[in-house]
Design an enzyme around this catalytic site. Structure first.
Site, PDB file in Angstrom:
ATOM      1  N   MET A   1       0.031   3.557  -9.600  1.00  0.00           N
ATOM      2  CA  MET A   1      -1.105   3.580  -8.586  1.00  0.00           C
ATOM      3  C   MET A   1      -1.390   4.781  -8.072  1.00  0.00           C
ATOM      4  SD  MET A   1      -1.527  -0.009  -6.864  1.00  0.00           S
ATOM      5  CE  MET A   1      -0.179   0.161  -5.288  1.00  0.00           C
TER       6      MET A   1
ATOM      7  N   TYR B   1      -1.116   9.191  -6.786  1.00  0.00           N
ATOM      8  CA  TYR B   1      -0.306  10.061  -5.784  1.00  0.00           C
ATOM      9  C   TYR B   1       1.118  10.019  -6.205  1.00  0.00           C
ATOM     10  CZ  TYR B   1      -0.268  11.818  -1.205  1.00  0.00           C
ATOM     11  OH  TYR B   1      -0.330  12.754  -0.058  1.00  0.00           O
TER      12      TYR B   1
ATOM     13  N   HIS C   1       7.935   9.306  -9.645  1.00  0.00           N
ATOM     14  CA  HIS C   1       7.024   9.244 -10.892  1.00  0.00           C
ATOM     15  C   HIS C   1       7.248  10.035 -12.204  1.00  0.00           C
ATOM     16  CE1 HIS C   1       4.457   7.485  -7.487  1.00  0.00           C
ATOM     17  NE2 HIS C   1       4.211   6.573  -8.596  1.00  0.00           N
TER      18      HIS C   1
ATOM     19  N   GLY D   1      10.346   2.135 -11.868  1.00  0.00           N
ATOM     20  CA  GLY D   1      11.458   2.592 -10.863  1.00  0.00           C
ATOM     21  C   GLY D   1      11.996   1.342 -10.172  1.00  0.00           C
TER      22      GLY D   1
ATOM     23  N   SER E   1       8.406   7.494  -1.958  1.00  0.00           N
ATOM     24  CA  SER E   1       7.612   6.453  -2.078  1.00  0.00           C
ATOM     25  C   SER E   1       6.121   7.275  -1.628  1.00  0.00           C
ATOM     26  CB  SER E   1       7.648   5.443  -0.927  1.00  0.00           C
ATOM     27  OG  SER E   1       6.539   4.656  -0.869  1.00  0.00           O
TER      28      SER E   1
END
Length: 304
Positions: free
Chosen positions: A36, A38, A43, A153, A191
């Site tokens: 998603m 950001y 990532h 993840g 996060s």
């Protein structure tokens, strides 16, 4: 790196790369990382894994509205398209699929993918409908990208379990690859929502990884302790933080996500070589954080 804004463009680009790299040394298998946006180091670790195991690496960036419930943070979910694309380029991504909401949902949606059993507890209990939204959009993305492997993840461990079940039940020709949680040096799980934390909340949030680590060390040491006692001790440790509001603390068999028997749960899992998950969801202010440890007891190995 190519950027596709439409489903047709994504399919065309990926098909062309598959043909171009057919028979090449790196192969033409497609690795896929759905996100998603950001993007952070967590990532990036998924993208590196995808690049290492696939000849073609595809990233999607799409803030999926149907996995957000009423009052959740859809409108304020952080976005950083320019920085995301720069990170993707650095990590060797071949295709970025960057669709709009209208592209993904061009008309009133009549179809929903629902996975039962593994969605009733943890985040599924406190966020009704969330995993319907996740399973539906990931199913759509799999049909668009047609990946050989998809990388997720382990911080969202329930999501991994849900998608593994979906892939098996629907005979999807893709392997779900869970990847380790990436943490800050002090232990906080990375996060996109960490940006919402104040400096004080950020400090207090360390109680999550600390309490999970301490509980995991007790379990792995062979200490005779019941799942209920472990959950009570983790709950008590988190409640010691004045800023923490607990959504859940649960210990379950993994990946089936069923409760452990109080008398024989841990010993049975250890004898069978099964895995368990100790998972938490806690709010600091308006920011809801999740974290977990997954343990395969027979090997006495801790996976975080």
């Amino acid at each position: 790196m190519k950027i596709a804004a439409t489903i047709a463009e994504a399919r065309t680009l990926i098909a062309a790369l598959r043909e171009e790299r057919r028979g090449s040394e790196q192969g033409n298998a497609v690795g896929f990382v759905p996100t998603m946006g950001y993007l952070h180091e967590g990532h990036a670790s998924l993208l590196r894994r995808s690049r290492a195991e696939s000849g073609i690496s595809v990233l999607s960036i799409f803030v999926n509205p149907i996995q957000f419930g009423p009052g959740e943070d859809l409108d304020r979910y952080p976005r950083s398209e320019k920085a995301d694309l720069e990170l993707a380029e650095r990590e060797g991504v071949d295709v970025v699929f960057l669709p709009s909401v209208d592209e993904m949902y061009p008309q009133e949606r009549k179809t929903t993918v629902t996975v039962t059993g593994v969605t009733e507890r943890l985040c599924g209990a406190s966020r009704p409908g969330h995993f319907d939204g996740v399973a539906t959009v990931v199913s759509k993305l799999f049909h668009i990208v047609k990946p050989d492997k998809a990388f997720f993840g382990a911080k969202d461990a329930q999501q991994v379990a849900v998608l593994q079940k979906m892939v098996i039940d629907l005979n999807m020709d893709v392997e779900i690859v869970p990847c380790p949680i990436i943490r800050e040096e002090d232990g906080l799980a990375l996060s996109s929502r960490n940006v919402y934390l104040s400096s004080e909340q950020r400090r207090e949030a360390l109680v999550l990884s600390r309490s999970l680590r301490e509980a995991a060390e007790r379990i792995q040491s062979g200490e005779s302790v019941s799942p209920r006692r472990i959950v009570e001790d983790v709950t008590r440790a988190i409640q010691a933080s004045p800023l923490a509001v607990i959504d859940y603390v649960e210990m379950l068999a993994f990946p089936d996500l069923v409760p452990l028997d109080e008398e024989h749960g841990l010993s049975d899992l250890r004898d069978s070589g099964g895995s368990l998950i100790l998972a938490v969801a806690v709010k600091f202010g308006t920011t809801r954080l999740i974290d977990n440890v997954i343990m395969k007891l027979k090997e006495a190995a801790l996976h975080v």
